[in-house]
Motif scaffolding. Structure first.
Motif, PDB file in Angstrom:
ATOM      1  N   LYS A  94       0.903  -1.145  -0.049  1.00  0.00           N
ATOM      2  CA  LYS A  94       0.115   0.002  -0.086  1.00  0.00           C
ATOM      3  C   LYS A  94       0.341   1.194  -0.266  1.00  0.00           C
ATOM      4  CE  LYS A  94      -3.657  -2.939   0.490  1.00  0.00           C
ATOM      5  NZ  LYS A  94      -2.954  -3.916   0.939  1.00  0.00           N
ATOM      6  N   VAL A 136      -3.578   0.776  12.657  1.00  0.00           N
ATOM      7  CA  VAL A 136      -5.058   0.613  13.050  1.00  0.00           C
ATOM      8  C   VAL A 136      -5.808   1.992  14.014  1.00  0.00           C
ATOM      9  CG1 VAL A 136      -7.085   0.312  12.336  1.00  0.00           C
ATOM     10  CG2 VAL A 136      -5.778  -0.658  11.285  1.00  0.00           C
ATOM     11  N   GLU A 142      -7.810   6.863   9.084  1.00  0.00           N
ATOM     12  CA  GLU A 142      -7.902   6.674   7.995  1.00  0.00           C
ATOM     13  C   GLU A 142      -7.546   5.536   7.530  1.00  0.00           C
ATOM     14  OE1 GLU A 142      -5.347  10.143   6.671  1.00  0.00           O
ATOM     15  OE2 GLU A 142      -6.380  11.379   6.507  1.00  0.00           O
ATOM     16  N   LEU A 143      -6.737   4.636   8.210  1.00  0.00           N
ATOM     17  CA  LEU A 143      -6.035   3.486   8.597  1.00  0.00           C
ATOM     18  C   LEU A 143      -7.271   2.406   9.223  1.00  0.00           C
ATOM     19  CD1 LEU A 143      -2.601   3.051   9.224  1.00  0.00           C
ATOM     20  CD2 LEU A 143      -3.743   2.515   7.128  1.00  0.00           C
ATOM     21  N   GLY A 144      -7.263   0.850   8.054  1.00  0.00           N
ATOM     22  CA  GLY A 144      -8.694   0.701   8.559  1.00  0.00           C
ATOM     23  C   GLY A 144      -8.352  -0.943   8.429  1.00  0.00           C
ATOM     24  N   ALA A 145      -9.226  -2.201   8.107  1.00  0.00           N
ATOM     25  CA  ALA A 145      -8.821  -3.520   8.185  1.00  0.00           C
ATOM     26  C   ALA A 145      -9.720  -3.829   6.800  1.00  0.00           C
ATOM     27  CB  ALA A 145      -9.158  -4.254   9.401  1.00  0.00           C
ATOM     28  N   THR A 146      -9.774  -4.064   5.699  1.00  0.00           N
ATOM     29  CA  THR A 146     -10.688  -4.170   4.769  1.00  0.00           C
ATOM     30  C   THR A 146     -11.066  -5.420   4.061  1.00  0.00           C
ATOM     31  OG1 THR A 146      -9.219  -3.274   3.445  1.00  0.00           O
ATOM     32  CG2 THR A 146     -10.526  -1.472   3.841  1.00  0.00           C
ATOM     33  N   GLU A 170      -6.569  -7.313   4.842  1.00  0.00           N
ATOM     34  CA  GLU A 170      -5.518  -6.135   4.101  1.00  0.00           C
ATOM     35  C   GLU A 170      -5.522  -4.704   5.721  1.00  0.00           C
ATOM     36  OE1 GLU A 170      -5.539  -5.962   0.403  1.00  0.00           O
ATOM     37  OE2 GLU A 170      -4.953  -8.289  -0.335  1.00  0.00           O
ATOM     38  N   GLY A 187      -5.108  -0.900   5.020  1.00  0.00           N
ATOM     39  CA  GLY A 187      -4.781  -0.383   3.980  1.00  0.00           C
ATOM     40  C   GLY A 187      -5.682   1.337   4.810  1.00  0.00           C
ATOM     41  N   THR A 188      -5.524   1.918   3.560  1.00  0.00           N
ATOM     42  CA  THR A 188      -6.469   3.102   3.131  1.00  0.00           C
ATOM     43  C   THR A 188      -7.313   3.337   3.105  1.00  0.00           C
ATOM     44  OG1 THR A 188      -5.238   3.865   1.882  1.00  0.00           O
ATOM     45  CG2 THR A 188      -5.047   4.668   4.385  1.00  0.00           C
ATOM     46  N   TYR A 189      -7.648   1.786   2.362  1.00  0.00           N
ATOM     47  CA  TYR A 189      -8.404   1.324   0.867  1.00  0.00           C
ATOM     48  C   TYR A 189      -8.612   2.760  -0.914  1.00  0.00           C
ATOM     49  CZ  TYR A 189     -12.604  -0.788  -0.987  1.00  0.00           C
ATOM     50  OH  TYR A 189     -14.245  -1.082  -1.787  1.00  0.00           O
ATOM     51  N   VAL A 190      -8.765   3.655  -0.139  1.00  0.00           N
ATOM     52  CA  VAL A 190      -8.549   4.913  -0.609  1.00  0.00           C
ATOM     53  C   VAL A 190      -7.209   5.777  -0.861  1.00  0.00           C
ATOM     54  CG1 VAL A 190      -9.299   6.677  -1.662  1.00  0.00           C
ATOM     55  CG2 VAL A 190     -10.575   6.009  -0.247  1.00  0.00           C
ATOM     56  N   GLU A 191      -6.679   5.460  -1.626  1.00  0.00           N
ATOM     57  CA  GLU A 191      -4.907   5.162  -1.673  1.00  0.00           C
ATOM     58  C   GLU A 191      -4.138   6.294  -1.683  1.00  0.00           C
ATOM     59  OE1 GLU A 191      -2.056   2.797  -3.624  1.00  0.00           O
ATOM     60  OE2 GLU A 191      -2.748   1.398  -2.652  1.00  0.00           O
TER      61      GLU A 191
END
Lengths: 211, 682
Positions: free
Chosen positions: B133, B153, B164-168, B175, B177-181
């Protein structure tokens, strides 16, 4: 089952998303169910609202990124918290799907009762290569789902929000052909049983005592 | 209190603490990945399993509260077996690429695998791999190594205040990440590297640079902001390779701001590493003797009132003292340390320090921020305010720009002087909030004083404090937030002109700049300028003599943070080339000028420091109340209506070191100039 998508920028996303009047009405009812300050609890039903609106507007029931952002803004929560929920539940499609979402239950009772045949019928009749795939004509997307809770009438095929039960290969093919023609067969048992009563009619309580 | 027996050792711990904490109290080390004492408990790594008597299964000690009479076993067969099992599962999808991993040698997973790992793998199936990421220019991610402890997170959400960080996704597809890069929008992102127990989040500038056992570690103090963050400087072969925070609960807990952590590559670039002398209008390399000779030739016989001296924002106490003594010997009182023009009043120490103390923020119950963007001026102090705000019942008011994202909820009271006047008069609605608090405090940004009515702003802020119950015998709620590590020591040493005077006046014919970035246009025409410092910028270009000094990692020096906490920095690497420690340069110059300063060793300088101001002898920081409510000079009513303009518009390049840093330049590019670049960078 596992989507090979870890970030939103791998999916073409619409430029914007705004709730329409029908969605707004639904949101009002849903959010009012939760006490003040606990609006974040409404995230799952609101994601459904987004998915249904996309179905109405584009014919494809999915939740785009802008839709998740709209939910986050409406409920006053950080967007990532909505992304987490939306990607966790496979009921939410985070990428576009076909017009009909064929969801085959593959859990043990359905599997014992012939879900493999149902899945094969889906692949054959809907011309879908396999799970997670969409047919070339954009009509059908096939998914495997976990137990739908309709085990008494197994096997089950969920089409969008409707359960079609007691299926076999031919019944599934007929169902898909009907969907393709634009018909919407009545949901429920496909062999005519009443709800989850025994197949072929009642077996107990046949007489009324005293008569 | 609950009595708990851990492996036969009886300890008494407060009710409600976890079994893990009880085990630590008994001196037993419990392996863990997800548990972090400054973050919420997640309980998802399962490494901290212990056995509790009568419990049928091993329990996760980090998430299990103690009970009176509990008997805990941390090293039974059940525990060892359980932890071995957990470790085996954790390693199933871990790439085991330690030889090419930057975490190697300081990796929790590596260390604990030594204790609990099997010597071979029973896993023959395919391992999962995860796409890396983008999290900004400071953090390198190798997400396949992630064991999903979610520390990052929780840090981003709880401490940094940027959720802004999470587990998707879920299950095997989960994973982090931020999902929206995007680059994480925080000034504390470097801490993610520290809290990541594996090599998933590592330092991008430090990638493949060194192994931890090759580094020489020196404890020191960060001076790139005024927090006084305790740091460890890791160096190899005369080069600083990285800077890490040290734990100090009174100052920075264990966090550190990104500028202090990553700007050090600026210490190697644009350095002044030899003396320079202006000859025929051009600067030419010179020897120390030539430089001192030129200074002596010009300064000897010059009346003291024709000589001025300015101390910069990163000057250490020893150098400031030596310069002050030298100026006194030359008969000059034209001194100044306020390069930003802040109207500070140094007549009393509590007029210019952060009196509540950084740890004291947690005891406060109301806060007023005046003209300060705490988040960018001191990210670590901001995290402390956020921590207090998260605990609840902490109303925060801001006088400054509207819509400032401080990472915590605050009430915007107004943008400028009119609001401050109302607060000082006691007629503002927020006055009531402050008055009803038991321990209210205010934070006055140094930037709010750097305007024409600065003295009035200072007086007005003090008046707010005095009227709103902030000045008590055992509580001092008046706080000035400085910007750099050298600013308070100069005030402590009285490096200021006499009343009404100025260091740079038209009659000045010689000016000594100690790392001071003075606007060349403000220097009188024809004045002889001596620039002593480590980075050459505008002022150095105007100089007639350049004396190369040492940066903060290159000298044993005393620093005073915004609290007034006196701390010692230590030499980690030697200054480059012919550069020398600053007090030594001044001592040598004094010899050339025939005004020999009476100290030849660091100990002697420090003895003189203690004589000059006893605070340099005393303890680092003592929580204190306010004995005297009389305020600083200045007419509180004279505050103009002008809005407070925040200083440090560019957090990433606020000082000479960070302006020379390539890492900070990239940060400025990503965060300030082109938001779209965030995506393009990957």
């Amino acid at each position: 089952m596992t989507e090979d998508v870890s970030t939103s920028n791998e999916i073409p996303q619409p430029e914007s998303f705004a709730f329409d009047a029908e969605s707004e009405a639904a949101i009002g009812t849903i959010v009012a169910r939760y006490p003040a300050g606990k609006q974040a609890s409404a995230v799952i039903p609101l994601l459904y609202v987004v998915q249904r609106q996309m179905k109405r507007q584009t014919g494809s029931a999915w939740v785009p990124l802008k839709g998740m952002d709209a939910v986050a803004e409406r409920l006053g929560m950080p967007p990532i918290r909505v992304y987490e929920v939306a990607t966790f539940y496979f009921m939410f499609n985070t990428k576009p799907i076909g017009r009909f979402h064929l969801q085959v239950c593959g859990t043990t009772p359905c599997w014992l009762r012939g879900s493999d045949d149902v899945a094969r019928a889906c692949r054959d009749a809907a011309h879908v290569a396999g799970y997670g795939q969409t047919s070339a004509d954009g009509m059908f997307t096939l998914s495997e789902v976990e137990c739908l809770g309709g085990c008494v009438n197994a096997p089950i095929l969920q089409v969008d929000d409707d359960y079609y039960e007691d299926l076999d290969y031919e019944g599934t093919v007929r169902l898909i052909e009907a969907l393709r023609r634009g018909e919407r067969p009545k949901p429920g048992s496909m062999i005519g049983r009443q709800t989850s009563a025994p197949a072929g009619g009642p077996l107990t309580l046949l007489d009324v005592p005293g008569e | 209190m609950a009595k708990v027996t851990v492996d036969g050792i009886e300890v008494e711990v407060p009710n409600g603490v976890s079994v893990l904490q009880a085990c630590e109290a008994a001196g037993k080390e419990i392996p863990r990945f997800c548990y972090h004492e400054r973050l919420s408990v997640a309980g998802n790594c399962r490494m901290c399993l212990v056995e509790v008597e009568k419990a049928p299964k091993p329990i996760a000690s980090c998430a299990y509260p103690v009970a009176d009479g509990m008997k805990v076993f941390t090293d039974s067969e059940m525990v060892r077996k359980g932890r071995r099992g957990v470790m085996e599962f954790l390693l199933i999808n871990h790439p085991l690429d330690c030889p090419i991993c930057d975490q190697g040698g300081e990796c929790d997973l590596q260390d604990q695998a030594v204790s609990y790992g099997l010597d071979h793998s029973r896993y023959l199936e395919e391992k999962r791999s995860v796409k890396d990421k983008y999290m900004g220019p400071l953090i390198k991610t190798i997400m396949t190594r992630c064991i999903q402890c979610t520390r990052c997170v929780r840090f981003a959400t709880e401490v940094a205040g940027v959720p802004e960080l999470g587990a998707t996704n879920r299950g095997e597809g989960m994973e982090i990440g931020t999902y929206v890069e995007k680059a994480l929008t925080t000034e504390l992102s470097g801490n993610l590297i520290d809290i990541c127990p594996v090599g998933a989040l590592t330092s991008r500038p430090y990638a493949f640079v060194s192994r931890p056992w090759e580094l020489r570690k020196t404890d020191s103090v960060d001076v790139l902001d005024a927090t006084g963050t305790n740091i460890r400087v890791d160096a190899r072969a005369g080069e600083v390779l990285r800077i890490l925070p040290r734990t100090n609960d009174d100052v920075n807990e264990e966090w550190m701001a990104d500028r202090g952590r990553f700007a050090f590559d600026g210490l190697k670039r644009r350095r002044l590493d030899r003396p320079w002398l202006r000859q025929d209008g051009r600067l030419r390399p010179a020897t120390w003797a030539e430089a001192f000779g030129a200074i002596a030739a010009r300064l000897k016989g010059l009346p003291g009132d024709r000589i001025g001296a300015v101390a910069g924002e990163l000057a250490d106490a020893e150098a400031i003292l030596a310069l002050k003594d030298l100026m006194a010997a030359l008969g000059s009182r034209n001194l100044d340390c306020r390069t930003d023009g802040a109207a500070l009043d140094a007549t009393r120490r509590d007029f210019y320090t952060f009196n509540t103390g950084i740890a004291g923020i947690e005891e406060a119950d109301a806060l007023l921020i005046i003209g300060s963007d705490v988040r960018r001026e001191s990210p670590v102090i901001n995290a402390r305010i956020r921590k207090r705000a998260a605990a609840g019942n902490f109303p925060i008011g801001l006088v400054g720009p509207q819509g400032l994202d401080l990472t915590y909820r605050h009430e915007w009271l107004g943008e400028g002087g009119a609001t401050l006047r109302a607060l000082a008069e006691g007629s503002h609605a927020f006055n009531e909030v402050l008055r009803s608090a038991k321990r209210p405090m205010l934070v006055l940004g140094r930037g709010a004083l750097a305007r024409p009515d600065g003295a009035a702003v200072l007086a007005a802020a003090w008046q707010v404090a005095a009227r709103c119950n902030m000045l008590q015998a055992d509580w001092h709620g008046f706080n000035v937030l400085h910007h750099f590590g050298g600013q308070v020591a100069a005030l402590d040493l009285g490096f200021l002109p006499p009343q009404g005077g100025a260091a740079i006046a038209p009659q000045i014919q010689a000016l000594w700049l100690l790392g001071a970035e003075v606007d060349p246009a403000a220097i009188p025409q024809g004045a002889f300028v001596i620039y002593q410092g480590h980075h050459g910028e505008q002022a150095a270009a105007r100089a007639d003599v350049i004396l190369p000094g040492a940066a903060y990692t290159e000298k044993d020096a005393t620093w005073v943070n915004t609290e007034g906490r006196v701390q010692r920095g230590r030499l980690a690497v030697h200054p480059p080339g012919e550069a020398r420690e600053d007090w030594k340069i001044l001592r040598a110059a004094s010899e050339a000028l025939g005004k020999r300063l009476p100290y030849d060793s660091l100990d002697a300088v420090r003895a003189r420091l203690e004589a000059a101001n006893p605070v340099f002898a005393g303890p680092e920081f003592v929580p204190h109340g306010c004995a005297d409510q009389a305020g600083p000079a200045g007419d509180a009513g004279a505050v103009s209506d002008a809005a407070f303009v925040l200083p440090l518009a560019n957090y990433w390049q606020a000082d000479p070191v960070s302006r020379a840093s390539a890492t900070m330049a990239e940060c400025a590019e990503v965060y300030l100039r082109s938001p779209q670049k965030q995506l393009a960078a990957e």
